[in-house]
Each structure stands twice: as structure tokens, then as C-alpha cells.
Design a protein around this motif. Structure first.
Motif, PDB file in Angstrom:
ATOM      1  N   ASP A 100     -34.884 -53.859  -6.444  1.00 40.37           N
ATOM      2  CA  ASP A 100     -34.243 -53.635  -5.154  1.00 40.37           C
ATOM      3  C   ASP A 100     -33.513 -52.293  -5.184  1.00 40.37           C
ATOM      4  O   ASP A 100     -32.659 -52.054  -6.033  1.00 40.37           O
ATOM      5  CB  ASP A 100     -33.259 -54.771  -4.852  1.00 40.37           C
TER       6      ASP A 100
ATOM      7  N   SER B  91     -42.301 -49.355  -1.769  1.00 42.17           N
ATOM      8  CA  SER B  91     -43.587 -50.035  -1.861  1.00 42.17           C
ATOM      9  C   SER B  91     -44.717 -49.285  -1.152  1.00 42.17           C
ATOM     10  O   SER B  91     -45.843 -49.272  -1.679  1.00 42.17           O
ATOM     11  CB  SER B  91     -43.478 -51.473  -1.370  1.00 42.17           C
TER      12      SER B  91
ATOM     13  N   ASP C 206     -37.369 -48.251   0.751  1.00 38.10           N
ATOM     14  CA  ASP C 206     -38.488 -49.095   0.347  1.00 38.10           C
ATOM     15  C   ASP C 206     -39.575 -48.208  -0.260  1.00 38.10           C
ATOM     16  O   ASP C 206     -40.189 -47.407   0.441  1.00 38.10           O
ATOM     17  CB  ASP C 206     -39.030 -49.853   1.553  1.00 38.10           C
TER      18      ASP C 206
ATOM     19  N   ARG D 191     -43.450 -55.315  -3.236  1.00 37.17           N
ATOM     20  CA  ARG D 191     -41.998 -55.408  -3.055  1.00 37.17           C
ATOM     21  C   ARG D 191     -41.369 -56.419  -4.015  1.00 37.17           C
ATOM     22  O   ARG D 191     -40.234 -56.242  -4.455  1.00 37.17           O
ATOM     23  CB  ARG D 191     -41.676 -55.800  -1.619  1.00 37.17           C
TER      24      ARG D 191
END
Length: 91
Positions: free
Chosen positions: A65, A72, A70, A60
């Protein structure tokens, strides 16, 4: 050497399954299919997060961003698959 490779394969598969279970439970909470007040699922979700967070945190930090999404876990799954392929080809 072969049993060691099989052990790594099992560990990689278990981590991938945990990521998928975490994703599904997160979706169930996000779309209010299951209430976050469900203690059993919340405990499972928190336990999986506690196991995966030390692995996902460095990924992460590296990824940009992207807001609410997300990526990851996806990067970890791809990385584990690549690592598994490399280990099996070296043996």
C-alpha cells in the motif's frame, strides 16, 4: 503463428491505451479540469475501470500500500511489454 502474435500485440496495445486514457481522465477529475458531473466522461471512466479492474485487482493485492498513488497500472504496462517481447522473441 505470425497472425496470432500480431493479435496479441494489438490486444496488449489496446490495454495499454485504455490504461493511459484512464490515467488522463482520472487526472482531469482530480485537478478539477473537468467536473465529475460530466456524464459522458464519467461513463467512459467507469467503463474503462470495469474493463481494467479484473486485471489490476490481483496486482494491487500483491503490491504494498503506497497511499494515494496506485502503481498497479504501471506494473501492468511493464508486464505487458515484457510479455510481448517474450512472445515475439519465441516466434
Amino acid at each position: 503463428m505470425a497472425p496470432l502474435i500480431e493479435i496479441f500485440g494489438i490486444i496488449f496495445s489496446a490495454v495499454i491505451m485504455l490504461i493511459i486514457v484512464q490515467f488522463i481522465i482520472g487526472l482531469l477529475f482530480a485537478f478539477n479540469v473537468v467536473s465529475p458531473s460530466n456524464q459522458f466522461l464519467m461513463q467512459v471512466y467507469n467503463s474503462i475501470n470495469a474493463l481494467l479492474d479484473p486485471i489490476l485487482r490481483p496486482i494491487r493485492r500483491i503490491l504494498p500500500d503506497t497511499g494515494a498513488i496506485d502503481f498497479s497500472p504501471l506494473v501492468l504496462i511493464i508486464g505487458l511489454q515484457i510479455l510481448d517481447t517474450i512472445i515475439r522473441s519465441l516466434a
